[in-house]
Scaffold this motif. Structure first.
Motif, PDB file in Angstrom:
ATOM      1  N   UNK A 274       0.811  -1.206   0.000  1.00  0.00           N
ATOM      2  CA  UNK A 274       0.000   0.000   0.000  1.00  0.00           C
ATOM      3  C   UNK A 274       0.855   1.271   0.000  1.00  0.00           C
ATOM      4  N   UNK A 275       1.824   1.326   0.868  1.00  0.00           N
ATOM      5  CA  UNK A 275       2.677   2.515   0.977  1.00  0.00           C
ATOM      6  C   UNK A 275       3.448   2.776  -0.320  1.00  0.00           C
ATOM      7  N   UNK A 276       4.178   1.788  -0.849  1.00  0.00           N
ATOM      8  CA  UNK A 276       4.910   2.051  -2.095  1.00  0.00           C
ATOM      9  C   UNK A 276       4.005   2.469  -3.256  1.00  0.00           C
ATOM     10  N   UNK A 277       2.832   1.852  -3.357  1.00  0.00           N
ATOM     11  CA  UNK A 277       1.918   2.206  -4.448  1.00  0.00           C
ATOM     12  C   UNK A 277       1.395   3.632  -4.319  1.00  0.00           C
ATOM     13  N   UNK A 278       1.084   4.047  -3.108  1.00  0.00           N
ATOM     14  CA  UNK A 278       0.598   5.419  -2.908  1.00  0.00           C
ATOM     15  C   UNK A 278       1.674   6.443  -3.279  1.00  0.00           C
ATOM     16  N   UNK A 279       2.886   6.201  -2.828  1.00  0.00           N
ATOM     17  CA  UNK A 279       3.978   7.123  -3.138  1.00  0.00           C
ATOM     18  C   UNK A 279       4.275   7.122  -4.641  1.00  0.00           C
ATOM     19  N   UNK A 280       4.261   5.943  -5.243  1.00  0.00           N
ATOM     20  CA  UNK A 280       4.547   5.843  -6.682  1.00  0.00           C
ATOM     21  C   UNK A 280       3.479   6.561  -7.496  1.00  0.00           C
ATOM     22  N   UNK A 281       2.222   6.403  -7.111  1.00  0.00           N
ATOM     23  CA  UNK A 281       1.132   7.091  -7.823  1.00  0.00           C
ATOM     24  C   UNK A 281       1.281   8.602  -7.698  1.00  0.00           C
ATOM     25  N   UNK A 282       1.624   9.058  -6.509  1.00  0.00           N
ATOM     26  CA  UNK A 282       1.804  10.492  -6.296  1.00  0.00           C
ATOM     27  C   UNK A 282       2.963  11.023  -7.129  1.00  0.00           C
ATOM     28  N   UNK A 283       4.062  10.281  -7.150  1.00  0.00           N
ATOM     29  CA  UNK A 283       5.210  10.700  -7.952  1.00  0.00           C
ATOM     30  C   UNK A 283       4.844  10.713  -9.427  1.00  0.00           C
ATOM     31  N   UNK A 284       4.118   9.697  -9.887  1.00  0.00           N
ATOM     32  CA  UNK A 284       3.727   9.651 -11.297  1.00  0.00           C
ATOM     33  C   UNK A 284       2.870  10.865 -11.651  1.00  0.00           C
ATOM     34  N   UNK A 285       1.932  11.200 -10.787  1.00  0.00           N
ATOM     35  CA  UNK A 285       1.061  12.351 -11.037  1.00  0.00           C
ATOM     36  C   UNK A 285       1.877  13.645 -11.147  1.00  0.00           C
ATOM     37  N   UNK A 286       2.797  13.834 -10.212  1.00  0.00           N
ATOM     38  CA  UNK A 286       3.651  15.025 -10.234  1.00  0.00           C
ATOM     39  C   UNK A 286       4.526  15.040 -11.484  1.00  0.00           C
ATOM     40  N   UNK A 287       5.094  13.886 -11.827  1.00  0.00           N
ATOM     41  CA  UNK A 287       5.983  13.798 -12.987  1.00  0.00           C
ATOM     42  C   UNK A 287       5.226  14.055 -14.289  1.00  0.00           C
ATOM     43  N   UNK A 288       3.991  13.587 -14.389  1.00  0.00           N
ATOM     44  CA  UNK A 288       3.182  13.844 -15.582  1.00  0.00           C
ATOM     45  C   UNK A 288       2.882  15.336 -15.677  1.00  0.00           C
TER      46      UNK A 288
ATOM     47  N   UNK B 145      20.177  12.923 -11.349  1.00  0.00           N
ATOM     48  CA  UNK B 145      18.725  12.816 -11.202  1.00  0.00           C
ATOM     49  C   UNK B 145      18.032  14.171 -11.279  1.00  0.00           C
ATOM     50  N   UNK B 146      16.839  14.162 -11.846  1.00  0.00           N
ATOM     51  CA  UNK B 146      16.067  15.387 -12.016  1.00  0.00           C
ATOM     52  C   UNK B 146      15.449  15.878 -10.717  1.00  0.00           C
ATOM     53  N   UNK B 147      14.858  17.044 -10.814  1.00  0.00           N
ATOM     54  CA  UNK B 147      14.289  17.703  -9.640  1.00  0.00           C
ATOM     55  C   UNK B 147      13.118  16.924  -9.053  1.00  0.00           C
ATOM     56  N   UNK B 148      12.276  16.331  -9.892  1.00  0.00           N
ATOM     57  CA  UNK B 148      11.144  15.555  -9.371  1.00  0.00           C
ATOM     58  C   UNK B 148      11.633  14.394  -8.513  1.00  0.00           C
ATOM     59  N   UNK B 149      12.651  13.693  -8.994  1.00  0.00           N
ATOM     60  CA  UNK B 149      13.181  12.562  -8.224  1.00  0.00           C
ATOM     61  C   UNK B 149      13.846  13.057  -6.939  1.00  0.00           C
ATOM     62  N   UNK B 150      14.579  14.157  -7.022  1.00  0.00           N
ATOM     63  CA  UNK B 150      15.248  14.705  -5.837  1.00  0.00           C
ATOM     64  C   UNK B 150      14.223  15.086  -4.749  1.00  0.00           C
ATOM     65  N   UNK B 151      13.132  15.723  -5.166  1.00  0.00           N
ATOM     66  CA  UNK B 151      12.086  16.090  -4.207  1.00  0.00           C
ATOM     67  C   UNK B 151      11.418  14.837  -3.636  1.00  0.00           C
ATOM     68  N   UNK B 152      11.263  13.824  -4.479  1.00  0.00           N
ATOM     69  CA  UNK B 152      10.672  12.565  -4.034  1.00  0.00           C
ATOM     70  C   UNK B 152      11.542  11.916  -2.955  1.00  0.00           C
TER      71      UNK B 152
END
Length: 180
Positions: A5-19, A70-77
């Motif tokens: 649950x935790x990894x999926x929530x974080x991954x979805x949030x990162x994907x949304x931000x990255x898109x 690494x890009x800024x999105x990954x760094x913030x993540x």
């Protein structure tokens, strides 16, 4: 359940931000590097789960595992997961992001296995078989040599297997003989 649950929530949030920022593909490439880093170094998960390792060291490891710059999105993540003490899930988050990106962009994993190294022209023929069988899909290929299959080839496309190997034929023949 929580480990998924935790990894999926974080991954979805990162994907949304990255898109939203137009960086989904570059984050995908970074996450592929992260997955590869974890797979090549079994000690990374232990290091990130260790409470005695400094946060700055964990951050450096996570940033280095994503590739050269690494890009800024990954760094913030990375900063976010460290601030919330979720670094032990970093590998699972990378896997989840990779899966989300592939699903959203219709990317299939293809593994071609042969008994001996084939010339590039033969590999291209096998790739054409895959591309003809699976329309409207992008493919990421990997190639493996496994003498155990004796001859022929095995093609795995995500969860679908095309087995034209000698070992597969022998196993099928054995199964037929046992069932009769």
């Amino acid at each position: 359940m929580i480990a998924g649950l935790i990894p999926n929530r974080y991954a979805k949030a990162l994907y949304k931000v990255a898109v939203e920022s137009g960086n989904a593909k570059s984050v995908y490439e970074e996450m592929k590097h992260v997955v590869e880093s974890f797979q090549n170094n079994s000690g990374l998960e232990k290091l990130l789960a260790n409470p005695y390792v400094e946060i700055a060291d964990k951050e450096a490891v996570l940033l280095k595992s994503a590739g050269e710059n690494p890009g800024e999105d990954y760094r913030r993540f990375v900063k976010l997961i460290l601030d919330h003490k979720r670094e032990e899930f970093a590998y699972l988050m990378a896997l989840a992001y990779r899966d989300i990106y592939r699903r959203q962009n219709k990317i299939s994993q293809v593994k071609i296995t042969t008994a001996v190294k084939l010339p590039d022209s033969e590999i291209d023929k096998l790739r054409k078989v895959v591309e003809k069988s699976f329309k409207d899909t992008t493919f990421e290929y990997s190639y493996e040599i496994d003498p155990e299959i004796i001859g022929g080839f095995i093609i795995d496309v995500d969860s679908t297997r095309m087995d034209a190997s000698m070992s597969g034929e022998l196993a099928q023949l054995r199964q037929n003989l046992l069932s009769n």
